[in-house]
Design a protein around this motif. Sequence first.
Motif, mmCIF file in Angstrom:
data_model
loop_
_atom_site.group_PDB
_atom_site.id
_atom_site.type_symbol
_atom_site.label_atom_id
_atom_site.label_comp_id
_atom_site.label_asym_id
_atom_site.label_seq_id
_atom_site.Cartn_x
_atom_site.Cartn_y
_atom_site.Cartn_z
ATOM 1 N N ALA A 35 0.824 -1.215 0.000
ATOM 2 C CA ALA A 35 0.000 0.000 0.000
ATOM 3 C C ALA A 35 0.856 1.262 0.000
ATOM 4 O O ALA A 35 0.351 2.343 -0.240
ATOM 5 C CB ALA A 35 -0.931 -0.003 1.207
ATOM 6 N N PRO A 79 -7.125 0.412 -0.761
ATOM 7 C CA PRO A 79 -7.199 -0.518 0.348
ATOM 8 C C PRO A 79 -8.631 -0.556 0.849
ATOM 9 O O PRO A 79 -9.324 0.453 0.812
ATOM 10 C CB PRO A 79 -6.285 0.120 1.392
ATOM 11 N N ILE A 118 -10.355 -0.098 3.667
ATOM 12 C CA ILE A 118 -9.998 0.450 4.969
ATOM 13 C C ILE A 118 -10.793 -0.241 6.061
ATOM 14 O O ILE A 118 -11.989 -0.449 5.921
ATOM 15 C CB ILE A 118 -10.254 1.966 4.967
ATOM 16 N N LEU A 160 -9.547 8.097 -0.701
ATOM 17 C CA LEU A 160 -9.115 6.967 -1.525
ATOM 18 C C LEU A 160 -8.654 7.393 -2.920
ATOM 19 O O LEU A 160 -8.396 6.552 -3.762
ATOM 20 C CB LEU A 160 -10.241 5.938 -1.647
ATOM 21 N N ASP A 216 -7.904 -6.692 3.753
ATOM 22 C CA ASP A 216 -7.290 -7.210 4.978
ATOM 23 C C ASP A 216 -8.340 -7.710 5.947
ATOM 24 O O ASP A 216 -8.820 -6.955 6.776
ATOM 25 C CB ASP A 216 -6.442 -6.110 5.630
#
Lengths: 248, 259
Positions: free
Chosen positions: A79, A97, A99, A122, A177
């Motif tokens: 990132a 990403p 978030i 973003l 993630d």
Amino acid sequence: MPMTENSNIAIKIDRVSKLFHRQKQRTFKELIPALLGGEKAVETFWALQDIDLEIKKGETVGIIGPNGSGKSTLLKLIAGVSKPTKGSIKVNGRIAPLIELGAGFHPELTGRENVFLNGVILGMSRKEVEGKFKQIVDFAELWDFIDQPVKHYSSGMYLRLAFAVAIHTEPEILLVDEILAVGDEGFQRKCFEKIEELRKNNVTIIMVTHALASVEKYCDRAVLLKQSRVIDFGDVKSILDIYRSAPQ
Amino acid sequence: MPMLESFTKYHELLSELTMREIKQRYKQSVLGYAWVILNPFFQMLVMAFVFSIIMRIPNLGVPYPIFLYAGLLPWTLFANSLVSASNSLVGNAGLITKIYFPREIFIISTIMAKIVDFLLASTIFIAFMIYYQLPINLNILWVIPIFAIQQLFTYGLSLFLAAANLFYRDIQYLLGLVILIWMYLTPVIYSTELFPEKYRWIFQLNPMAVIINAYRQVILAGGMPNLKSLGIALALSLVLLLGGYKFFKKLEGVFADIV
């Protein structure tokens, strides 16, 4: 960073190592006695060592491994929020990403205001967000609440809005993630459908997850990290076999 | 020039983050933005009462409330900017670990939000000037470069503080104390003339003293600012800003690791 050679590569990680400085004392109250006592103020350890990876455009890659193996650090390096200690990382394309639960959201602002705020964070322009606004709220199914402060949202609603914004930034590389573990089943399905759609549109997706089932289902290839090194990188099935058979 | 990128390439992000700062305040309380005006106003009233009626500060040429306000408003801007800028990285940890854009945008946006507060609070000052029928002349335009120097100084210092506060959170507590002492060493509630002459050279080294004296000179006395002192303040601010920017950028790569 533009890459001239081999333009079908989305991310090239070249002999990357990351040294962490773990600061043991966060306040002077802790620091001063430690220094007087001859302790070191900073402790170092390698979070990643000699990582070589080449991820092609349009690939969906899962990063798996036990806790503390360096998965999230690797994602941070990709990132660009953290710089490698050694080696280089080249990224070809716009990164979005996912978030974590509303990191870019402000609880006092309304859903509408947060969509703009997050969209611009973003990397979209206000105009682009305006153009996408209807799609974003449609996707999040939040028309009834869009003018309410997000502090009144449930965590599921929060997530839906955050996901909807991120997915509509038209990323070329999407970093995920662990986030999809939250939200109700119906919405999770919708997210994965959207991810399927992005895959078809040749978006590169990097997932860090403990949910091996979703790696199996969505990823083309997988990276197994262990103790800050890449154990193996290859097709999902063989990587999962190695991971499952290894003693944890 | 990368130092100006925040204002060019990232101007939309900068304005969104500034708006976030501003909106969150007026949404959180009933009186909302009125506090921004009321706070320094009441502070001025209390101080004016203490210093002109109890302590009997001698006549300074203009009514004491307006003398005080002319120094207190820019000082409050400076102090509030430093405090919120030094917390701005810690407060945005969630973003810092997830997505990259130049981190000084957090600092600039908090300072810009404080500037908006300052402009609003200044409306009462202008009302005071009209009420006291204070004569003004073209020298008042000096306010613009003086304000610019103040912002350069604030930004430079903020870059140091914000980065250091990520490593040691004591900075923010220490800062409160430093600001208090600093205010008493700056002619905010008193005038330079009341300060013992043999120590007055301290003010030369304190850009905030120079800046506040300059504001008073051009607004209240209608004169030219002391250009030599202002030049030193400008030079100090630029050195601080370049040093702060270098320091900040050098550490930026590890912010996400330690936040």
